[in-house]
Every structure is written in structure tokens, then in C-alpha cells.
Design a protein around this motif. Structure first.
Motif, short mmCIF file in Angstrom:
data_model
loop_
_atom_site.label_atom_id
_atom_site.label_comp_id
_atom_site.label_asym_id
_atom_site.label_seq_id
_atom_site.Cartn_x
_atom_site.Cartn_y
_atom_site.Cartn_z
N GLY A 132 -2.82 -8.33 9.35
CA GLY A 132 -3.07 -8.45 7.92
C GLY A 132 -3.16 -9.88 7.44
O GLY A 132 -3.19 -10.12 6.23
N THR A 147 -1.74 -0.58 -5.18
CA THR A 147 -2.43 -0.97 -3.96
C THR A 147 -3.41 -2.10 -4.26
O THR A 147 -4.13 -2.06 -5.26
CB THR A 147 -3.19 0.22 -3.35
N TYR A 149 -6.62 -4.46 -2.94
CA TYR A 149 -7.77 -4.55 -2.05
C TYR A 149 -8.30 -5.98 -2.13
O TYR A 149 -8.66 -6.46 -3.21
CB TYR A 149 -8.85 -3.56 -2.46
N VAL A 160 -6.28 -4.23 2.89
CA VAL A 160 -5.53 -3.35 1.99
C VAL A 160 -4.04 -3.65 2.12
O VAL A 160 -3.51 -3.69 3.24
CB VAL A 160 -5.80 -1.87 2.30
N TYR A 161 -3.38 -3.83 0.97
CA TYR A 161 -1.93 -4.08 0.92
C TYR A 161 -1.31 -3.11 -0.08
O TYR A 161 -1.94 -2.77 -1.09
CB TYR A 161 -1.63 -5.53 0.52
N ASP A 162 -0.07 -2.70 0.17
CA ASP A 162 0.56 -1.74 -0.73
C ASP A 162 1.16 -2.44 -1.95
O ASP A 162 1.02 -3.66 -2.12
CB ASP A 162 1.60 -0.88 0.01
N ARG A 166 2.65 -5.32 1.38
CA ARG A 166 2.67 -5.12 2.83
C ARG A 166 1.30 -4.65 3.30
O ARG A 166 0.67 -3.81 2.67
CB ARG A 166 3.74 -4.10 3.22
N PHE A 167 0.86 -5.19 4.43
CA PHE A 167 -0.45 -4.86 4.97
C PHE A 167 -0.53 -3.39 5.37
O PHE A 167 0.38 -2.85 6.00
CB PHE A 167 -0.76 -5.75 6.17
N VAL A 168 -1.66 -2.75 5.01
CA VAL A 168 -1.87 -1.34 5.30
C VAL A 168 -3.04 -1.13 6.25
O VAL A 168 -2.93 -0.41 7.26
CB VAL A 168 -2.11 -0.54 4.00
N ALA A 169 -4.19 -1.74 5.95
CA ALA A 169 -5.39 -1.48 6.75
C ALA A 169 -6.43 -2.57 6.52
O ALA A 169 -6.35 -3.35 5.56
CB ALA A 169 -5.98 -0.12 6.40
N ARG A 205 -9.60 5.69 0.80
CA ARG A 205 -8.45 6.00 1.65
C ARG A 205 -8.65 5.61 3.11
O ARG A 205 -7.72 5.19 3.78
CB ARG A 205 -8.12 7.49 1.57
#
Length: 384
Positions: A132, A147, A149, A160-162, A166-169, A205
Motif C-alpha cells: 500500500g 473509505t 480511494y 484503497v484505504y479504509d 489502512r491499506f485494503v487493495a 468493491r
């Protein structure tokens, strides 16, 4: 109310204006003025239009670094402690977003998201770790659930971070696109691609590509160097074409509707448009890096007014890039609002060059100075 548009007094020569020179990450950084100097510059309220005209925009303050969140030091403390507050500064901001009392700035050369927590008076940098880690963040958009972007031009991906950063994707495969900005629309992300002159529509998503629209060109439906994008109150997408000197409107399915503006040196035209934001009344804010101001249009594309200008003053803009409208966080800036000025929402503008910073403005009206005829005609006319 009549407001003369002053922003062409420093118009670049026509030949220079035709050069793209997008400079998304190549501008040199210049240290910003100390907070005390900026405060002195902004001692008297700055309004657009200026008094005695009924004002609609007030410049509030500037965010350039950690020091802008701290109380001013006394001279003795300054002598003993030095300028420690200047350690954490914006380097080359591009996009800006706000959620609650936090201002997130995509700093392309930090690199990371600079976070100004206006409630806690804290500055932090979200750079990401491992998969991330950011390389060249250009814009950040925040969904209703928190979230985030981030369009990363260096990685050529959407990160993508929450809500807790925190890194998500990471969305996007190698060579798919070079993302500059995105708009969140329901379960879709609309991502501008400056390399392929397209808009990519992704599933929010999963990051799965749904479809694309646009191709290189200048005809209706074609795009040339699309940079920033915004969702309108009508549900359509408004895409800034820096290379075509215009804003183009599309339906959510990618069908072209119309264009706004053209290259030129008259009100309502552009030289190097970049940032865009649309308020709840349909007013469109477009920042121009060459004019170094922000123009406001009504929902029909009629020019209403402009604000900001080049210069070293507190409210001066230098290569403005990201423009954001926020109905949140007004209380965090209440101390800067002039007596009698009623704020409806905030307008944040990021400058890429010179004093690298984010300027915070407020849209509203001055108590007792409204034009009843203009107000009765609707929100667009009342903005003039």
C-alpha cells in the motif's frame, strides 16, 4: 450584482497557454511563508467580490504544514526552540478532500496523504506500507463510509484505504491506465486516464473493469488529456479536459451531453483547467493553473464570478490543481469567518507550485447585504 472578472490581468501569452505543461509532479518546491507572515497578510478579511459589493466568497486561511495547526510561538520561544513546526510541510499537493474535521491532501512528492486534523490540531502523513505504499498520489476521494480511494500516477493504480487509513487493495494492472482523478458514484468508480484519453468505470468493491468511454480527439464524446472529474447534482459526470481546454459532461453510461468553455482569454474560457467541484445547487467550480484562479459557473454553464489570484498574498494561488467543495468541517474554520458572514460550505484549493499549500475559502453571504431580487431568482444568480 455586477462583479468585474479580474483574473485576466496576468494572462499568460497565447503561445504559452497552448502548451499543456501538465507538470503533475515535476515542479520545484518553494518554502511557504511562516504562519505569522501569512496571518499578517490576511489580517483584513478578503472577499470576492470585494466590498462594498455583497460578498459571496471569503478567504479563510491557508494550510501548508504542521505549523498551521499550532498556536503562534512568542519571540523568545521562537529564539530558543527554532522553527520546529516547519519540519512537516506540503511538498507538491495536487488533490484535496475533507471528511469531518480532517483535511486530506494528496501530496505527490511527499509522497502520501497529508492529514490536517483540525479538531485535534495534529498533522500526520499517511504514506502506506508494503503493497500500500504510495509513489505519486494525485487525488483522494472519500466515500460515505470513510473509505479512501487514491489515484497514484506513479504506480498507475487506484489505491484503497479504509476509514482508519489502512491499506485494503490496489486496482489496475500494468499499462491499464494512468489515473489522475476519480468520482465515486454508487457502486462505481469513474477514473480519468490521461494516457489513453479515456474514463475507466470500475466496480467499487473489486476494482473490476466494467467499461470505458472516450478516445483521443476534440469532437463531442472524445477526450484529450482528461484530468479531474466531478459528479453533478444531475447525476452526470463532468470531466476536465486539460488538453482540450474545456469541461465535458457525460451520462453515467458514458454518453456525451455537452461541453463547457474553450481556449481563450475571455470570462468562461480556459488556458489550463484542472480542478473541478460541483456544489448542491449545481454551481461548477473550475480551477485554472494558468489563470491562477477558480471560476464559478451556474448549471447552464454561464460564468458567475471568479476568486483567487496569483501572488504572494495569503490568498494567492500558484498552479492550482485540486478543487473541493465540503459541507463538513465548517466549525473547524469558524474562527476565521468575518463577523456577519454566513457560511454555506467550504471550498478548498490546492496549489502545486511556489508556496505549496491548500487555501480554504467559504461560500456564503454577508448579513444585511443580500440583493433580494438576486436571491429570489435562485441560487445560481445569487452567487454573482
Amino acid at each position: 450584482m455586477n462583479h468585474a472578472l479580474p483574473f485576466f490581468r496576468r494572462l499568460l501569452p497565447a503561445a504559452a497557454a497552448t502548451l499543456l505543461a501538465l507538470s503533475l509532479a515535476g515542479c520545484a518546491s518553494t518554502p511557504s511563508k511562516p504562519a505569522a507572515a501569512r496571518a499578517a497578510d490576511a489580517a483584513a478579511p478578503v472577499f470576492y467580490p470585494s466590498l462594498p459589493n455583497p460578498p459571496r466568497i471569503q478567504y479563510l486561511t491557508t494550510l501548508a504544514g504542521e505549523r498551521d495547526l499550532a498556536a503562534e510561538k512568542g519571540k523568545f520561544a521562537e529564539f530558543i526552540l527554532g522553527n520546529e513546526g516547519e519540519r512537516h510541510q506540503l511538498v507538491q499537493p495536487y488533490g484535496v478532500a475533507m471528511t469531518g474535521s480532517k483535511v486530506y491532501v494528496a501530496d505527490s512528492r511527499a509522497p502520501g496523504l497529508a492529514v490536517f486534523d483540525m479538531a485535534q490540531r495534529r498533522f500526520s502523513l499517511v504514506a502506506g506500507v508494503g503493497g500500500g505504499r504510495m509513489k505519486q498520489p494525485l487525488n483522494v476521494r472519500i466515500d460515505s463510509d470513510g473509505t479512501k480511494y487514491v489515484t497514484d500516477g506513479g504506480r498507475e493504480q487506484v489505491l484503497v484505504y479504509d476509514r482508519d487509513d489502512r491499506f485494503v487493495a490496489a486496482y489496475g494492472r500494468q499499462g491499464q491506465f494512468k489515473p489522475i482523478d476519480l468520482a465515486i458514484v454508487g457502486e462505481r468508480l469513474y477514473v480519468t486516464d490521461i494516457t489513453h484519453h479515456q474514463v475507466h468505470v470500475l466496480d467499487k468493491r473489486s476494482g473490476r473493469s466494467l467499461f470505458t468511454f472516450g478516445q483521443a480527439g476534440s469532437e463531442i464524446g472524445e477526450l484529450f488529456h482528461p484530468t479531474n472529474i466531478a459528479l453533478g447534482t444531475d447525476g452526470d459526470l463532468y470531466v476536465v479536459e486539460t488538453g482540450n481546454y474545456r469541461v465535458q459532461r457525460f451520462t453515467p453510461e458514458g454518453k456525451p451531453v455537452r461541453t463547457y468553455g474553450a481556449v481563450g482569454s475571455v470570462p468562461g474560457s480556459f488556458a489550463r483547467p484542472k480542478g473541478i467541484a460541483i456544489d448542491r445547487a449545481g454551481r461548477m467550480y473550475v480551477g485554472d493553473a494558468a489563470f491562477e484562479n477558480v471560476q464559478i459557473f451556474d448549471a447552464t454553464g454561464r460564468i458567475l464570478m471568479d476568486f483567487g489570484q496569483a501572488g504572494e498574498g495569503a490568498e494567492g494561488l500558484s498552479l492550482p490543481a485540486g478543487v473541493t467543495v465540503s459541507y463538513e468541517g465548517i466549525e473547524a474554520f469558524r474562527q476565521f469567518v468575518a463577523p456577519g458572514f454566513k457560511v454555506e460550505y467550504l471550498v478548498l484549493v490546492a496549489s502545486q507550485f511556489g508556496p505549496n499549500k491548500v487555501d480554504v475559502f467559504a461560500f456564503g453571504s454577508m448579513s444585511g447585504m443580500d440583493d433580494p431580487a438576486a436571491a429570489a431568482a435562485g441560487p445560481a444568480l445569487a452567487a454573482r
